[in-house]
Design an enzyme around this catalytic site. Structure first.
Site, short mmCIF file in Angstrom:
data_model
loop_
_atom_site.label_atom_id
_atom_site.label_comp_id
_atom_site.label_asym_id
_atom_site.label_seq_id
_atom_site.Cartn_x
_atom_site.Cartn_y
_atom_site.Cartn_z
N ASP A 22 111.07 87.54 8.67
CA ASP A 22 109.70 87.69 9.15
C ASP A 22 109.73 87.75 10.68
OD1 ASP A 22 106.79 87.51 9.15
OD2 ASP A 22 107.05 85.41 9.71
N GLY A 51 104.20 91.39 8.18
CA GLY A 51 102.85 91.86 7.94
C GLY A 51 102.42 92.91 8.95
N LYS A 54 106.05 91.00 -0.06
CA LYS A 54 107.40 91.07 0.50
C LYS A 54 108.46 90.89 -0.59
CE LYS A 54 106.14 89.43 5.14
NZ LYS A 54 106.45 88.45 6.21
#
Length: 247
Positions: A10, A45, A173
């Site tokens: 991430d 994101g 994800k």
């Protein structure tokens, strides 16, 4: 040989510090992982244009997962798969945002990002990927969540305790990582993933090694196999050193 063949990272709250920068320590250990034969994948994101500079900084020519799995790139600038959010749903989400007038909102289309200050007249003329809300008034955020949950057909997550992120059902994800595994020929048991928010939790649960940041939301920590240091303490570097590359 490394313990894991694929490392999914991430960005915000994980690989990046409070200034949206990759620390020298994190950059060094990502480089070492690549040199050891680990495929390092950004899983975020963010949209592709926002994530790309970090892939370029790290010298990654690997798959990329963006907008929570709404787009999977085989490598930078080579799109593999895109899952759109129906424009009628975007219209409903926008109307709900207007109902809570002080709430910030944004939405990713395939060509741009729009928000409360810069919206579009014709929602149906664009291809949409994700919609989001932000407010620090938690009762308002809960009211928005309660409403959307009654609709069905959507994946609802967050990238901070003060926002909601909405993707089409089945987009996460985790499912994107499953597809990336098919692309490179590895198993989910050979994947290590690290994150801090609810949009990471499905992947953390599904992978061989699920790691939560020290600054992660408590639900994410509870789902993880272990908790590393925070994003201000080179938590990514630590988990690579201790769990990905350690003999």
């Amino acid at each position: 040989m490394p313990r894991y063949r694929l490392l999914a990272l991430d960005l915000d709250g994980t690989l990046l510090n409070e200034n949206s920068e990759i620390s020298p320590g994190n950059a060094e250990w990502v480089k070492r992982a690549q040199e050891a034969g680990v495929t390092v994948v950004l899983s975020t994101g963010r949209g592709f244009p926002s994530a790309l500079p970090f892939a370029e900084q790290l010298g990654l020519d690997n798959p990329m997962i963006v907008v929570n799995g709404g787009e999977i790139w085989r490598k930078p600038h080579e799109l593999h798969r895109r899952t759109l959010l129906d424009s009628d749903i975007v219209n409903r989400l926008h109307q709900l945002a207007q109902k809570h007038g002080d709430t910030w909102f944004w939405a990713y289309s395939t060509e741009n990002i729009y928000n409360k200050e810069r919206w579009v007249d014709d929602i149906g003329s664009r291809d949409w990927l994700k919609f989001g809300y932000y407010t620090e008034e938690l009762p308002v955020l809960q009211a928005i969540l309660d409403e959307i949950q009654t609709w069905g057909g959507l994946e609802i997550s967050n990238s901070s305790p003060f926002n909601l992120e909405i993707n089409p059902e089945g987009v996460s994800k985790a499912t994107a990582l499953e597809e990336v595994c098919r692309l490179i020929g590895c198993d989910m048991s050979e994947v290590a993933t690290v994150g801090d928010s609810l949009n990471d939790i499905a992947a953390i649960r599904a992978c061989g090694l699920g790691v939560a940041m020290g600054n992660a939301q408590e639900e994410v920590k509870a789902a993880a196999d272990f908790v590393t240091a925070s994003h201000l303490e080179d938590g990514v570097a630590f988990m690579i050193q201790e769990y990905v590359l350690k003999d």
